[in-house]
Write a protein that holds these residues in place. Structure first.
Motif, mmCIF file in Angstrom:
data_model
loop_
_atom_site.group_PDB
_atom_site.id
_atom_site.type_symbol
_atom_site.label_atom_id
_atom_site.label_comp_id
_atom_site.label_asym_id
_atom_site.label_seq_id
_atom_site.Cartn_x
_atom_site.Cartn_y
_atom_site.Cartn_z
ATOM 1 N N ARG A 1 96.503 8.429 29.039
ATOM 2 C CA ARG A 1 95.602 8.002 30.098
ATOM 3 C C ARG A 1 95.021 6.623 29.808
ATOM 4 N N ARG A 2 94.691 6.345 28.533
ATOM 5 C CA ARG A 2 94.081 5.058 28.204
ATOM 6 C C ARG A 2 95.035 3.907 28.476
ATOM 7 N N TYR A 3 96.324 4.111 28.233
ATOM 8 C CA TYR A 3 97.298 3.056 28.472
ATOM 9 C C TYR A 3 97.555 2.862 29.962
ATOM 10 N N ARG A 4 97.457 3.948 30.722
ATOM 11 C CA ARG A 4 97.576 3.812 32.186
ATOM 12 C C ARG A 4 96.414 2.984 32.731
ATOM 13 N N THR B 1 86.089 8.314 18.582
ATOM 14 C CA THR B 1 87.328 7.948 19.248
ATOM 15 C C THR B 1 87.140 7.701 20.737
ATOM 16 N N LYS B 2 86.421 8.592 21.410
ATOM 17 C CA LYS B 2 86.264 8.448 22.864
ATOM 18 C C LYS B 2 85.489 7.180 23.193
ATOM 19 N N ARG B 3 84.438 6.913 22.449
ATOM 20 C CA ARG B 3 83.649 5.703 22.721
ATOM 21 C C ARG B 3 84.449 4.450 22.365
ATOM 22 N N GLU B 4 85.253 4.554 21.344
ATOM 23 C CA GLU B 4 86.117 3.430 20.952
ATOM 24 C C GLU B 4 87.034 3.038 22.107
ATOM 25 N N GLU B 5 87.651 4.018 22.737
ATOM 26 C CA GLU B 5 88.547 3.744 23.869
ATOM 27 C C GLU B 5 87.775 3.211 25.065
ATOM 28 N N ALA B 6 86.615 3.807 25.329
ATOM 29 C CA ALA B 6 85.806 3.359 26.467
ATOM 30 C C ALA B 6 85.362 1.917 26.271
ATOM 31 N N ALA B 7 84.924 1.589 25.053
ATOM 32 C CA ALA B 7 84.487 0.212 24.767
ATOM 33 C C ALA B 7 85.620 -0.771 24.974
ATOM 34 N N ALA B 8 86.808 -0.448 24.452
ATOM 35 C CA ALA B 8 87.951 -1.355 24.561
ATOM 36 C C ALA B 8 88.365 -1.551 26.015
#
Length: 589
Positions: free
Chosen positions: A3-6, A123-130
């Protein structure tokens, strides 16, 4: 696909649309003088007999990239190997390169933020921040604007951000290959612009931070050899990619001497008068960054720098490696802004390379506050610390509005072309015009009226480059002859065209420096000269992306934010005839 890459792919696609849409803006005139200088340098090249661009405001590397891409495009389009690149093609290839690298900044910002944020262990916040950092980068107005120019600030921005990423990887792993890549990228950046020398200390700082963290003791001699080899690699690559720094050292030195004296204000030239009486650093904070970042990111960036600096001083916010990476991030901002902020000239393009760093500072800062708040929430019952999350949502919304509002200008016709079209439809074909020299905005009028119908007058010459605020005094006899010539042109002309605010902006702002120019423009605008304004373009993008700009006179953009791609064009019609002598009396007193 995860999902993050989409989501990242969607953000990159949106960013690409903002950057590549209407990439031929201003065609076929191409009004930006720096673009034209670069295109002229490219068009001078002919492989292999003539490869000296004879242009050293930038290094040779990006000029050669544009040139060889042009040779390739000639071959693909015509099926023959044509070694000469046309002026227009050089500009379009340069713009394509800017748009491409500005788009690639989005995933690169994502990677940098992930590299920093992963240390927090969430991990979740890391992805959200990026992802949020990528979104803010996609909509940053300055990155959208300079994707539409074939100047090389976007190339520098990409190279500098890549240097930061490599520094973070060195801190993380200490692998030799990252040092090698750092030397390669630093060499490319030196070959793009010699001022990249300001980035040289970063490797040394990163090396010793990594050495302390990874507890690697190679010995002083090995340290010197290791770092020296990396710097030597950068120098060799820089000279290979920009060889005429050495082969035409005389031309390079003369260009650097000229550029440095202009940059520091010791050489008065007409196109830097708008920076008279400006305060270093403060000017960029108030008149540059609000427009390049959008007003939401602008406020957040400087608060975030303060917060991260305070966290470092207090030793708060994550583990030791995290604080080291924040230190490197802030060092990039300090080194770049510290060098360019002190200059007399403060053009918008000088601050473009720092934009993604400020985006990263904002996102890392806010997510650090969220994390610290959540840690504290375990100790304070019923404490949810929603304020940072609300701020992130508001910041993202404000940046989307600013970026989208700025993008509006590319949905509309070029205002100079629109003004010329309006004049062709509403002004009699035999009309006689007066306009300003040194402003390319008059070019579309030349195509709709005969060039003999348009007189160009050097309004800069009424007072000189810096007027009475400069070291060179303009002789009274020269001023009188200039006003005499202008008065005769006013008597003959029926219309006046102001293609942008480049001249009258500084003349009205500094009447004590430019008394003669101020007198002309003030009397033109209040109709004392017998001319009435009949046409003016509106900058819809300015109203949308910076809605407070018109209501708060303290805030005004540095002139290149407008004049190269969306200037305010005015046309005045003579409604009261006067003799040349009467005009002289008005302009002298």
């Amino acid at each position: 696909m995860k999902r993050r890459y989409r989501l990242l792919t969607l953000i990159v696609i949106i960013g690409a649309l903002l950057r590549f849409y209407n990439l031929d803006w201003g065609s076929p005139y191409f009004f930006h003088p720096d673009e034209r200088n670069i295109a002229a340098a490219v068009s001078r090249l002919e492989f292999p007999s003539q490869m000296n661009p004879r242009f050293f405001a930038y290094g040779g590397f990006p000029i050669y990239v544009v040139y060889f891409l042009g040779v390739l495009s000639n071959f693909l389009a015509q099926g023959v190997s044509t070694q000469m690149i046309s002026f227009n093609r050089a500009i379009m290839i340069g713009r394509f390169l800017s748009a491409l690298l500005s788009t690639l900044l989005i995933p690169l910002v994502y990677l940098v933020v992930r590299e920093i944020a992963e240390i927090r262990g969430r991990t979740k916040r890391e992805e959200a921040a990026a992802l949020i950092a990528g979104l803010l980068t996609a909509f940053a107005p300055g990155l959208v604007q300079y994707a539409h120019f074939s100047t090389f600030e976007i190339i520098l921005t990409f190279e500098y951000l890549l240097l930061l990423y490599l520094c973070l990887r060195i801190l993380s792993t200490g692998q030799t290959r990252n040092y090698v890549w750092f030397g390669v990228v630093l060499g490319f950046s030196l070959a793009t612009k010699i001022t990249s020398l300001i980035m040289v200390p970063l490797l040394l700082i990163t090396y010793f931070l990594a050495k302390a963290k990874l507890k690697v003791d190679r010995g002083l001699f090995i340290d010197i050899v290791f770092i020296g080899a990396t710097y030597l690699l950068a120098v060799v690559i820089g000279l290979v990619l920009s060889p005429y720094i050495i082969l035409d050292y005389g031309g390079f030195r003369a260009a650097i001497d000229y550029e440095s004296t202009v940059a520091m204000g010791s050489l008065p030239v007409f196109y830097t008068a708008s920076f008279l009486k400006t305060i270093p650093f403060w000017y960029q904070v108030v008149h540059v960054f609000p427009y390049l970042l959008g007003w939401g990111l602008w406020v957040a960036s400087f608060l975030s720098i303060g917060y991260l600096t305070w966290s470092l001083v207090r030793g708060r916010g994550g583990n030791r490696r995290y604080r080291q990476e924040i230190l490197l991030l802030l060092l990039f901002v300090v080194l770049y802004f510290g060098f360019h902020g002190m200059m007399y000239v403060k053009w918008m393009r000088y601050m473009v390379p720092v934009l993604p760093f400020l985006v990263i500072v904002v996102v890392v800062s806010l997510f650090s506050i969220v994390d610290d708040g959540c840690d504290l929430a375990y100790q304070i019952p019923n404490s949810k610390f929603q304020i940072p999350k609300i701020l992130l949502c508001l910041l993202s919304l404000a940046t989307l509005v600013s970026g989208s509002g700025f993008f509006v200008r590319y949905l509309l016709p070029d205002p100079r072309v629109g003004a010329a079209d309006w004049a062709a439809e509403n002004i009699v074909p035999e009309a006689h015009f007066l306009s300003e020299s040194w402003d390319l905005g008059v070019l579309p009028f030349n195509d709709r009226f005969s060039a003999s119908q348009i007189d160009l007058f050097d309004f800069y010459g009424l007072d000189g480059a810096f007027g009475q605020c400069g070291e060179i005094e303009v002789p009274v006899s020269h001023v009188f002859s200039q006003i005499e010539e202008l008065s005769e042109l006013l008597e003959q002309g029926g219309y006046i065209i102001l293609p942008s605010s480049r001249v009258y902006g500084s003349r009205l702002r500094f009447p004590e420096c430019f008394p003669n120019g101020n007198r002309f423009y003030a009397k033109l605008f209040d109709e004392s000269l017998g001319f009435k304004k009949i046409y003016q373009t509106l900058d819809y993008s300015m109203k949308a992306s910076a809605p407070l700009a018109d209501s708060l006179p303290f805030f005004y953009s540095e002139e290149t934010y407008r004049v190269f791609d969306y200037p305010t064009v005015m046309i005045f019609e003579k409604v009261e005839s006067m003799t040349a002598v009467e005009y002289q009396d008005l302009l002298l007193y």
